[in-house]
Design a protein around this motif. Structure first.
Motif, mmCIF file in Angstrom:
data_model
loop_
_atom_site.group_PDB
_atom_site.id
_atom_site.type_symbol
_atom_site.label_atom_id
_atom_site.label_comp_id
_atom_site.label_asym_id
_atom_site.label_seq_id
_atom_site.Cartn_x
_atom_site.Cartn_y
_atom_site.Cartn_z
ATOM 1 N N HIS A 1 0.919 -0.950 0.169
ATOM 2 C CA HIS A 1 -0.013 -0.039 -0.063
ATOM 3 C C HIS A 1 0.637 1.209 0.054
ATOM 4 O O HIS A 1 1.871 1.157 0.586
ATOM 5 C CB HIS A 1 -0.851 -0.088 1.251
ATOM 6 C CG HIS A 1 -1.657 1.125 1.508
ATOM 7 N ND1 HIS A 1 -1.900 1.882 2.683
ATOM 8 C CD2 HIS A 1 -2.250 1.948 0.679
ATOM 9 C CE1 HIS A 1 -2.742 2.844 2.502
ATOM 10 N NE2 HIS A 1 -3.089 2.997 1.175
ATOM 11 N N ILE A 2 0.419 2.234 -0.983
ATOM 12 C CA ILE A 2 1.233 3.532 -0.978
ATOM 13 C C ILE A 2 0.076 4.560 -0.544
ATOM 14 O O ILE A 2 -0.770 4.561 -1.144
ATOM 15 C CB ILE A 2 1.907 3.885 -2.211
ATOM 16 C CG1 ILE A 2 2.693 2.773 -2.836
ATOM 17 C CG2 ILE A 2 2.495 5.232 -2.136
ATOM 18 C CD1 ILE A 2 3.489 3.060 -3.823
ATOM 19 N N THR A 3 0.289 5.113 0.692
ATOM 20 C CA THR A 3 -0.522 6.060 1.176
ATOM 21 C C THR A 3 -0.585 7.392 0.254
ATOM 22 O O THR A 3 0.431 7.556 -0.461
ATOM 23 C CB THR A 3 -0.387 6.564 2.450
ATOM 24 O OG1 THR A 3 0.777 7.259 2.581
ATOM 25 C CG2 THR A 3 -0.462 5.362 3.583
ATOM 26 N N GLY A 4 -1.696 8.210 0.235
ATOM 27 C CA GLY A 4 -1.723 9.457 -0.516
ATOM 28 C C GLY A 4 -0.545 10.173 -0.113
ATOM 29 O O GLY A 4 0.200 10.942 -1.056
ATOM 30 N N GLN A 5 -0.186 10.429 1.137
ATOM 31 C CA GLN A 5 1.107 11.517 1.502
ATOM 32 C C GLN A 5 2.251 10.920 0.837
ATOM 33 O O GLN A 5 3.145 11.548 0.496
ATOM 34 C CB GLN A 5 1.196 11.255 2.970
ATOM 35 C CG GLN A 5 2.153 12.267 3.544
ATOM 36 C CD GLN A 5 2.344 12.560 4.981
ATOM 37 O OE1 GLN A 5 2.049 11.564 5.739
ATOM 38 N NE2 GLN A 5 2.739 13.585 5.399
ATOM 39 N N HIS B 1 4.760 12.456 -1.660
ATOM 40 C CA HIS B 1 6.261 12.738 -1.634
ATOM 41 C C HIS B 1 7.073 12.092 -2.871
ATOM 42 O O HIS B 1 8.259 12.516 -3.261
ATOM 43 C CB HIS B 1 6.582 11.957 -0.308
ATOM 44 C CG HIS B 1 6.318 12.855 0.905
ATOM 45 N ND1 HIS B 1 6.058 12.462 2.219
ATOM 46 C CD2 HIS B 1 5.754 14.368 1.111
ATOM 47 C CE1 HIS B 1 5.568 13.541 2.886
ATOM 48 N NE2 HIS B 1 5.453 14.630 2.291
ATOM 49 N N LEU B 2 6.617 10.959 -3.127
ATOM 50 C CA LEU B 2 7.144 10.163 -4.045
ATOM 51 C C LEU B 2 7.359 10.867 -5.509
ATOM 52 O O LEU B 2 8.180 10.998 -6.249
ATOM 53 C CB LEU B 2 6.558 8.767 -4.482
ATOM 54 C CG LEU B 2 7.305 7.719 -5.405
ATOM 55 C CD1 LEU B 2 8.657 7.277 -4.941
ATOM 56 C CD2 LEU B 2 6.406 6.537 -5.631
ATOM 57 N N LEU B 3 6.254 11.502 -5.785
ATOM 58 C CA LEU B 3 6.109 12.379 -7.136
ATOM 59 C C LEU B 3 6.923 13.725 -7.070
ATOM 60 O O LEU B 3 7.628 13.901 -7.942
ATOM 61 C CB LEU B 3 4.658 12.946 -7.369
ATOM 62 C CG LEU B 3 3.621 11.535 -7.496
ATOM 63 C CD1 LEU B 3 2.237 11.902 -7.972
ATOM 64 C CD2 LEU B 3 4.128 10.599 -8.614
ATOM 65 N N ILE B 4 7.030 14.288 -5.901
ATOM 66 C CA ILE B 4 8.125 15.387 -5.793
ATOM 67 C C ILE B 4 9.212 14.851 -6.065
ATOM 68 O O ILE B 4 10.227 15.532 -6.541
ATOM 69 C CB ILE B 4 7.730 15.980 -4.351
ATOM 70 C CG1 ILE B 4 6.416 16.539 -4.181
ATOM 71 C CG2 ILE B 4 9.018 16.777 -4.103
ATOM 72 C CD1 ILE B 4 6.270 17.417 -2.903
ATOM 73 N N PRO C 1 -6.977 1.286 -6.534
ATOM 74 C CA PRO C 1 -7.016 2.358 -5.692
ATOM 75 C C PRO C 1 -6.853 1.600 -4.173
ATOM 76 O O PRO C 1 -7.576 0.248 -4.003
ATOM 77 C CB PRO C 1 -8.890 2.716 -5.934
ATOM 78 C CG PRO C 1 -9.429 1.623 -6.707
ATOM 79 C CD PRO C 1 -8.295 0.854 -7.230
ATOM 80 N N GLU C 2 -6.740 2.583 -3.116
ATOM 81 C CA GLU C 2 -6.813 1.893 -1.854
ATOM 82 C C GLU C 2 -7.409 2.998 -1.158
ATOM 83 O O GLU C 2 -6.881 4.200 -0.977
ATOM 84 C CB GLU C 2 -5.455 1.629 -1.251
ATOM 85 C CG GLU C 2 -5.435 1.502 0.096
ATOM 86 C CD GLU C 2 -5.363 -0.322 0.485
ATOM 87 O OE1 GLU C 2 -5.839 -0.744 1.489
ATOM 88 O OE2 GLU C 2 -4.962 -1.084 -0.482
ATOM 89 N N ILE D 1 -2.787 4.193 -3.032
ATOM 90 C CA ILE D 1 -3.028 3.186 -4.033
ATOM 91 C C ILE D 1 -2.359 1.687 -3.576
ATOM 92 O O ILE D 1 -1.662 1.760 -2.565
ATOM 93 C CB ILE D 1 -2.033 3.299 -5.409
ATOM 94 C CG1 ILE D 1 -0.915 3.636 -5.260
ATOM 95 C CG2 ILE D 1 -2.739 4.575 -6.279
ATOM 96 C CD1 ILE D 1 -0.032 3.736 -6.614
ATOM 97 N N ARG D 2 -2.982 0.822 -4.110
ATOM 98 C CA ARG D 2 -2.316 -0.586 -3.877
ATOM 99 C C ARG D 2 -1.571 -1.051 -5.264
ATOM 100 O O ARG D 2 -2.269 -0.967 -6.094
ATOM 101 C CB ARG D 2 -3.521 -1.510 -3.087
ATOM 102 C CG ARG D 2 -3.147 -3.223 -3.137
ATOM 103 C CD ARG D 2 -4.096 -3.670 -2.234
ATOM 104 N NE ARG D 2 -4.016 -3.246 -0.673
ATOM 105 C CZ ARG D 2 -2.978 -3.764 0.053
ATOM 106 N NH1 ARG D 2 -2.038 -4.608 -0.332
ATOM 107 N NH2 ARG D 2 -3.075 -3.222 1.172
ATOM 108 N N VAL D 3 -0.499 -1.779 -4.912
ATOM 109 C CA VAL D 3 0.027 -2.210 -6.150
ATOM 110 C C VAL D 3 0.338 -3.944 -5.692
ATOM 111 O O VAL D 3 0.810 -4.297 -4.625
ATOM 112 C CB VAL D 3 1.484 -1.921 -6.201
ATOM 113 C CG1 VAL D 3 2.200 -2.405 -7.307
ATOM 114 C CG2 VAL D 3 1.613 -0.260 -6.435
ATOM 115 N N THR D 4 -0.138 -4.502 -6.640
ATOM 116 C CA THR D 4 -0.244 -5.988 -6.307
ATOM 117 C C THR D 4 0.481 -6.643 -7.626
ATOM 118 O O THR D 4 0.264 -6.603 -8.739
ATOM 119 C CB THR D 4 -1.675 -6.855 -6.408
ATOM 120 O OG1 THR D 4 -2.328 -6.167 -5.313
ATOM 121 C CG2 THR D 4 -1.633 -8.076 -6.297
ATOM 122 N N MET D 5 1.769 -7.341 -7.111
ATOM 123 C CA MET D 5 2.648 -7.911 -8.339
ATOM 124 C C MET D 5 2.575 -9.572 -8.201
ATOM 125 O O MET D 5 2.685 -10.013 -7.148
ATOM 126 C CB MET D 5 3.943 -7.423 -8.030
ATOM 127 C CG MET D 5 3.965 -5.878 -7.709
ATOM 128 S SD MET D 5 5.849 -5.390 -7.721
ATOM 129 C CE MET D 5 6.247 -6.244 -6.088
#
Length: 427
Positions: free
Chosen positions: A232-236, A240-243, A393-394, A402-406
């Motif tokens: 899970h990647i939180t909105g915050q 920070h990742l996009l910045i 989405p998460e 977002i949720r990433v499932t690999m």
């Protein structure tokens, strides 16, 4: 591990009324048949207040009405006498399977366990496949598992030949709506018109890979053991990742899906080195209805090729490539299926490294008694050796991330987890 979920009971539900003879054959499109060796698995978790007083009769009664709308889901695969034995679905009201089960864990304990081992969710889904008695194999299983705390999970096992993830989600969401007292409408006769258009760029490879032959046992062969990992990647964290990637000026028309896909593409290129393909497959949403259409595979399948070193590429460069340089391969796939009279044994997910954009999936809109699901996730079975990445989405405690499932080969999972953690701070 077998004691985690026990006391399984399997029964069948059928439509509340017979399907008319004029609707008894559901013709499968070429894109439907391209997905025949893939299976969609979805899991939803509900707190006890959402299911208090809910009994199996209530659950089944809602399915009786649901299958009046989604009658192909209640059918069975048959081979047409015309067109070289092309597979079709005979809408003979044979029904879908309902599985009742119990868990020895509380729901909170389960959510803690799957943080470290996502494969535990396999216990909440009855992982069916079609065949070897193809004409008698149910297309859909739905498992209801009650936790010790009174909470419940809904596990959907859906044959991809019926439709894509958005169709599967609409199916189970409609069941929940019926359970809540909404009457189902008759399905639209024609699928929603396509508005997703991609330009045609040259591509060196097709996103479809021939396998088999598999005969009447629709299971994709694999050269290695596949493992599922989800995070899970939180909105915050996403902000920070996009910045970090773009600075204070994020690129327009590039979404989190493209950035996260670019990061994973680059990270896997480091792991796979010279065996990494220069192209990837992108699956995007082309479902624009209200969930009232007959099930279909309407997703856009495209490829993106990069003619330089992926390891040395800039993440923004890869993200822009994914966003703007997709080559639509649906026509190519349909022609290949058509040449084989619909009997080509092939895979799409994992033929190349495959990224599936599910950011718009309305899985957190599913609710029981006005209470929304607290956790939802989807994965795909029948994946080829190159793997598949799903971006979903998460929503958790008001945070929209977002949720990433690999789904990757077993020996790659620990390596990609290490790469994402130490290079990008993603756990």
């Amino acid at each position: 591990m077998e004691d985690l979920v026990y006391n399984k009971k399997i029964s069948t539900v059928v439509p509340a009324r017979m399907t008319p003879e004029e609707k008894s054959i559901h013709e499968l499109s070429n894109m439907d048949l391209a997905m025949k060796l893939h299976y969609i698995r979805g899991v939803y978790l509900f707190e006890s207040k959402a299911v208090e007083g809910l009994v199996i009769l209530d659950i089944k009664r809602a399915f009786f009405l649901l299958l009046n709308v989604y009658f192909p889901a209640s059918g069975r695969v048959r081979m047409s006498e015309k067109g070289g034995g092309r597979p079709t679905i005979r809408c003979n009201d044979s029904g879908v399977r309902i599985v009742e089960a119990q868990s020895s864990k509380k729901m909170e304990e389960w959510m803690d366990m799957i943080k470290d081992d996502h494969s535990l969710n396999d216990h909440l889904v009855y992982k069916h496949v079609l065949g070897p008695d193809l004409g008698f194999s149910p297309l859909v299983y739905v498992q209801f598992t009650w936790f010790q705390c009174g909470g419940m999970s809904v596990g959907l096992s859906w044959s991809h030949i019926l439709g894509d993830v958005f169709t599967a989600s609409a199916f189970i969401n409609t069941w929940a709506q019926i359970l809540g007292g909404q009457l189902p409408r008759q399905p639209a006769e024609n699928p929603s018109s396509e508005i997703y258009q991609l330009p045609s760029f040259p591509t060196k490879s097709c996103s479809l890979k021939r396998v088999g032959p598999v005969g009447d046992y629709w299971v994709a062969p694999s050269n290695c053991k596949m493992r599922t990992h989800s995070f899970h990647i939180t909105g915050q964290q996403l902000h920070h990742l996009l910045i970090r990637i773009c600075g204070l000026s994020p690129r327009k028309n590039i979404r989190p899906f493209e950035y996260v896909s670019a990061i994973i593409w680059k990270s896997l290129a480091k792991i796979r080195k010279e065996v990494m393909s220069e192209s990837v497959t992108i699956c995007t949403n082309n479902f624009h209805g209200d969930g009232n259409e007959l099930p279909r595979n309407r997703q856009v399948v495209s490829t993106v090729a990069f003619d330089a070193s992926i390891v040395d590429a800039n993440v923004v460069q890869l993200a822009e490539l994914i966003a703007k340089k997709q080559a639509d391969e649906r026509e190519m796939i349909e022609e290949l299926i058509d040449k084989e009279d619909g009997n080509l044994d092939c895979i799409v997910y994992g033929a190349n490294l495959t990224f599936v954009d599910l950011e718009d999936l309305k899985m957190y809109e599913m609710e029981l008694k006005g209470v929304k699901t607290v956790y939802a996730d989807y994965t795909i079975d029948g994946v080829g050796d190159n793997g598949v990445i799903l971006v979903l989405p998460e929503i958790r405690d008001g945070d929209q991330g977002i949720r990433v499932t690999m789904v990757l080969s077993e020996n790659e999972v620990e390596e990609i987890k290490h790469e994402l953690k130490y290079e990008w701070g993603i756990n």
